[in-house]
Design a protein around this motif. Structure first.
Motif, PDB file in Angstrom:
ATOM      1  N   ASP A   1       1.085  -1.118  -0.024  1.00 32.09           N
ATOM      2  CA  ASP A   1      -0.027  -0.009   0.126  1.00 32.09           C
ATOM      3  C   ASP A   1       1.025   1.211  -0.017  1.00 32.09           C
ATOM      4  N   SER A   2       0.635   2.266  -1.057  1.00 34.95           N
ATOM      5  CA  SER A   2       1.410   3.402  -1.028  1.00 34.95           C
ATOM      6  C   SER A   2       0.666   4.703  -0.430  1.00 34.95           C
ATOM      7  N   GLU A   3      -0.526   4.611   0.040  1.00 36.02           N
ATOM      8  CA  GLU A   3      -1.166   5.429   0.404  1.00 36.02           C
ATOM      9  C   GLU A   3      -0.553   6.302   1.600  1.00 36.02           C
ATOM     10  N   ARG A   4      -0.788   7.353   1.395  1.00 36.91           N
ATOM     11  CA  ARG A   4      -0.066   8.368   2.445  1.00 36.91           C
ATOM     12  C   ARG A   4      -0.947   8.539   3.713  1.00 36.91           C
ATOM     13  N   TYR A   5      -0.757   8.404   4.755  1.00 39.92           N
ATOM     14  CA  TYR A   5      -1.415   8.828   5.882  1.00 39.92           C
ATOM     15  C   TYR A   5      -0.805   9.917   6.983  1.00 39.92           C
ATOM     16  N   PRO A   6      -1.777  10.808   7.341  1.00 41.78           N
ATOM     17  CA  PRO A   6      -1.352  11.839   8.240  1.00 41.78           C
ATOM     18  C   PRO A   6      -0.878  11.037   9.420  1.00 41.78           C
ATOM     19  N   LEU A   7      -0.157  12.016  10.274  1.00 45.63           N
ATOM     20  CA  LEU A   7       0.462  11.601  11.306  1.00 45.63           C
ATOM     21  C   LEU A   7      -0.407  11.887  12.575  1.00 45.63           C
ATOM     22  N   SER A   8      -0.415  11.068  13.781  1.00 46.14           N
ATOM     23  CA  SER A   8      -1.255  11.325  14.848  1.00 46.14           C
ATOM     24  C   SER A   8      -0.650  12.343  15.493  1.00 46.14           C
ATOM     25  N   PRO A   9      -1.322  13.213  16.502  1.00 45.44           N
ATOM     26  CA  PRO A   9      -0.676  14.136  17.221  1.00 45.44           C
ATOM     27  C   PRO A   9       0.681  14.022  17.901  1.00 45.44           C
ATOM     28  N   PRO A  10       0.536  12.625  18.530  1.00 46.42           N
ATOM     29  CA  PRO A  10       1.821  12.187  19.290  1.00 46.42           C
ATOM     30  C   PRO A  10       2.894  11.918  18.076  1.00 46.42           C
ATOM     31  N   GLN A  11       2.526  11.337  17.000  1.00 50.22           N
ATOM     32  CA  GLN A  11       3.459  11.022  16.125  1.00 50.22           C
ATOM     33  C   GLN A  11       4.235  12.094  15.632  1.00 50.22           C
TER      34      GLN A  11
ATOM     35  N   PRO B   1      -0.852  18.123  30.044  1.00 45.41           N
ATOM     36  CA  PRO B   1      -0.150  18.670  31.452  1.00 45.41           C
ATOM     37  C   PRO B   1      -1.327  18.624  32.535  1.00 45.41           C
ATOM     38  N   LEU B   2      -0.742  18.367  33.652  1.00 47.76           N
ATOM     39  CA  LEU B   2      -1.585  18.508  34.956  1.00 47.76           C
ATOM     40  C   LEU B   2      -1.000  18.935  36.034  1.00 47.76           C
ATOM     41  N   VAL B   3      -1.911  19.812  36.617  1.00 44.04           N
ATOM     42  CA  VAL B   3      -1.172  20.652  37.997  1.00 44.04           C
ATOM     43  C   VAL B   3      -1.325  19.922  38.975  1.00 44.04           C
ATOM     44  N   LEU B   4      -0.252  19.504  39.800  1.00 43.95           N
ATOM     45  CA  LEU B   4      -0.272  18.751  40.849  1.00 43.95           C
ATOM     46  C   LEU B   4       0.153  19.597  42.216  1.00 43.95           C
ATOM     47  N   ASP B   5      -0.703  19.698  43.113  1.00 44.14           N
ATOM     48  CA  ASP B   5      -0.670  20.795  44.116  1.00 44.14           C
ATOM     49  C   ASP B   5      -0.378  20.046  45.466  1.00 44.14           C
ATOM     50  N   ALA B   6       0.908  20.109  46.165  1.00 38.82           N
ATOM     51  CA  ALA B   6       1.040  19.245  47.366  1.00 38.82           C
ATOM     52  C   ALA B   6      -0.199  19.629  48.457  1.00 38.82           C
ATOM     53  N   ARG B   7      -0.840  20.619  48.492  1.00 39.74           N
ATOM     54  CA  ARG B   7      -1.621  21.213  49.402  1.00 39.74           C
ATOM     55  C   ARG B   7      -3.100  20.410  49.262  1.00 39.74           C
ATOM     56  N   SER B   8      -3.196  19.826  47.971  1.00 42.13           N
ATOM     57  CA  SER B   8      -4.485  19.150  47.596  1.00 42.13           C
ATOM     58  C   SER B   8      -4.635  17.817  48.211  1.00 42.13           C
TER      59      SER B   8
ATOM     60  N   ALA C   1      -8.541  13.666  24.082  1.00 42.43           N
ATOM     61  CA  ALA C   1      -8.531  13.773  22.539  1.00 42.43           C
ATOM     62  C   ALA C   1      -7.859  15.168  22.131  1.00 42.43           C
ATOM     63  N   THR C   2      -7.371  16.183  23.039  1.00 46.06           N
ATOM     64  CA  THR C   2      -7.039  17.349  23.073  1.00 46.06           C
ATOM     65  C   THR C   2      -5.505  17.241  22.705  1.00 46.06           C
ATOM     66  N   PRO C   3      -4.736  17.559  21.388  1.00 45.87           N
ATOM     67  CA  PRO C   3      -3.676  17.198  21.060  1.00 45.87           C
ATOM     68  C   PRO C   3      -2.690  18.171  22.044  1.00 45.87           C
ATOM     69  N   LEU C   4      -1.595  17.606  22.331  1.00 41.78           N
ATOM     70  CA  LEU C   4      -0.576  18.364  23.305  1.00 41.78           C
ATOM     71  C   LEU C   4      -0.007  19.273  22.649  1.00 41.78           C
ATOM     72  N   SER C   5       0.261  19.190  21.360  1.00 43.50           N
ATOM     73  CA  SER C   5       0.715  20.340  20.438  1.00 43.50           C
ATOM     74  C   SER C   5      -0.099  21.636  20.486  1.00 43.50           C
ATOM     75  N   GLU C   6      -1.480  21.488  20.570  1.00 43.25           N
ATOM     76  CA  GLU C   6      -2.242  22.617  20.506  1.00 43.25           C
ATOM     77  C   GLU C   6      -2.179  23.354  22.003  1.00 43.25           C
ATOM     78  N   VAL C   7      -2.115  22.654  23.247  1.00 48.64           N
ATOM     79  CA  VAL C   7      -1.679  22.900  24.352  1.00 48.64           C
ATOM     80  C   VAL C   7      -0.682  23.933  24.304  1.00 48.64           C
ATOM     81  N   MET C   8       0.387  23.101  23.953  1.00 52.64           N
ATOM     82  CA  MET C   8       1.597  24.073  23.944  1.00 52.64           C
ATOM     83  C   MET C   8       1.790  25.157  23.118  1.00 52.64           C
ATOM     84  N   ARG C   9       1.106  25.252  21.875  1.00 52.00           N
ATOM     85  CA  ARG C   9       0.874  26.602  21.233  1.00 52.00           C
ATOM     86  C   ARG C   9       0.299  27.596  21.823  1.00 52.00           C
ATOM     87  N   HIS C  10      -0.643  27.585  22.900  1.00 54.83           N
ATOM     88  CA  HIS C  10      -1.218  28.342  23.545  1.00 54.83           C
ATOM     89  C   HIS C  10      -0.555  28.652  24.735  1.00 54.83           C
ATOM     90  N   LEU C  11       0.405  27.846  25.304  1.00 56.03           N
ATOM     91  CA  LEU C  11       1.406  28.335  26.107  1.00 56.03           C
ATOM     92  C   LEU C  11       2.575  29.209  25.705  1.00 56.03           C
TER      93      LEU C  11
END
Length: 425
Positions: A26-36, A305-312, A329-339
């Motif tokens: 198969d020579s079909e091109r596939y888009p990469l997943s966000p992690p890929q 990303p998740l905030v861990l708070d030692a007081r929680s 299902a939110t791509p990490l790359s999109e989160v990083m773009r906003h950061l």
């Protein structure tokens, strides 16, 4: 012994051979997943690193049939399109193509005459842990068989992270054992194609997640922190029965999972190390959205990303984790773009829960036992990788060399264990 695609096909009946070639050609091109996409980009920025390789060693005790093993590895290769994929850059961005490339040749090394065959075997395995020629030159995996004694061998498998993740290894190890035993093995062909064509992506929550973590990124880095892949060390640990009982009791008392307890403990330990209550850690999710996609071999695990708070409290941490998983299902790359400029700070620490392979699993007439092979390079400053199975809880810390030197191995492990031992007995 069939070791290439051509050898494998020639051993089949003409009808089966024709169908196989049609499917793998198969020579079909596939888009990469966000992690890929993230792995592909990082690999291009830091060529030559081993940080994006997934190594595994299986110690095989018993009378090994090398010919059957070669055939089983070839079968693994042809049943999983990800293992035959190459990666390139086109006008629309990076892509994957499933090729008809042959399986890698099994390299066989004999160390049985060495003074310490076990140590020599690990040295040989480290040689296998070397970068691949290029992402456009499949296969992006290799296999080495090390003979330590007449009935003891170590099978070393090195897979690029683009074609596999931790979840994939569970599938591949089951398939390999079944192929060696000449039993029925389900194909992963359709799972792969479905996932690559219909990747579940929901970028809507990216900005909200970025806002939640941005305020916690002002804290100082770990001492010895660095940027990008670099030399690291691996520290292993194992919880005794009393510690495991505390983790399980805390989970039951709050309606949480043992993983949540370990995540909460990591937050407490990080607060002690960094002398600040809040830390941002990456938490991976499997990235498989239904029963069918759970059989897909590839790089689909998504981290957020998740905030861990030692007081929680533990209950609050559990609720935050559930909310994050609901948005996996939110791509990490999109989160990083906003950061924006702060994106590097959100990816320095990770907490992973792995499904550990059971010790002494069946591999036909052989006993198969996993053996740890640490990476020479690490991607992050600190990664807590924990696993749980029927006989206990344990794991490892992958630490950037500078961080390990700054805090000391005993403290990095000790702070985490100390938090767990303060749980009610």
């Amino acid at each position: 012994m069939p070791g290439t695609l051509q050898d494998f096909v020639s051993a089949l009946t003409p009808d089966k051979a024709r169908l196989l070639v049609e499917r793998v050609g198969d020579s079909e091109r596939y888009p990469l997943s966000p992690p890929q996409l993230a792995v592909y980009t990082a690999d291009q920025v830091t060529p030559g690193t081993t940080a994006y390789l997934n190594p595994s060693i299986i110690r095989l005790d018993g009378p090994l049939d090398t010919g059957r093993l070669v055939t089983a590895l070839a079968g693994l290769h042809y049943r999983n399109p990800a293992l035959r994929s190459r990666y390139g850059l086109g006008a629309d961005g990076p892509y994957a193509v499933v090729t008809a490339c042959g399986s890698p040749e099994l390299e066989i090394v004999d160390v049985s005459d060495a003074a310490d065959p076990g140590t020599e075997a690990l040295d040989e395995a480290r040689w296998a842990l070397r970068p691949f020629t290029g992402l456009d030159a499949p296969p992006l995996w290799r296999a080495m068989l090390i003979r330590e004694a007449a009935e003891r061998h170590s099978l070393v498998l090195i897979l690029h992270h683009l074609i596999s993740d931790g979840w994939s290894w569970e599938i591949l190890s089951e398939q390999l054992a079944a192929l060696y035993a000449a039993g029925p093995v389900p194909r992963s062909e359709d799972y792969f194609r479905t996932w690559q064509r219909r990747c579940p992506v929901d970028p809507a929550a990216a900005e909200d997640i970025a806002i939640e973590v941005a305020d916690a990124l002002d804290a100082p880095r770990l001492a010895g922190s660095g940027d990008g892949p670099g030399p690291g060390v691996t520290l292993q640990f194992r919880l005794v029965d009393e510690d495991r009982a505390r983790v399980e009791a805390a989970a039951r008392a709050t309606g949480a999972t043992p993983m949540t307890v370990l995540l909460w403990a990591a937050g407490k330990a990080l607060a002690e190390l960094r002398e600040t209550p809040r830390s941002v850690v990456l938490v991976p999710a499997a990235g498989r959205w239904d029963a069918a996609s759970e059989r897909a071999v590839g790089c689909y695990v998504n981290s957020l990303p998740l905030v861990l708070d030692a007081r929680s409290t533990l209950a609050v941490t559990a609720e935050r984790l559930r909310a994050l998983v609901a948005r996996q299902a939110t791509p990490l790359s999109e989160v990083m773009r906003h950061l924006g400029d702060e994106r590097a700070e959100a990816g320095r620490i990770m907490v992973v829960h792995n499904n550990a392979p059971a010790a002494g699993t069946s591999f036909a007439a052989l006993t198969a036992t996993p053996v740890h092979l640490p990476l020479a390079d690490v991607q992050r400053d600190l990664t807590y990788s924990v696993w749980s199975r029927h006989d206990g809880i344990g794991g490892e810390l992958q630490v950037r060399a500078g961080v390990a030197a700054a805090y000391g191995a005993d403290r990095l492990v000790g702070e985490f264990i100390a938090v767990l031992r303060r749980l009610p007995g």
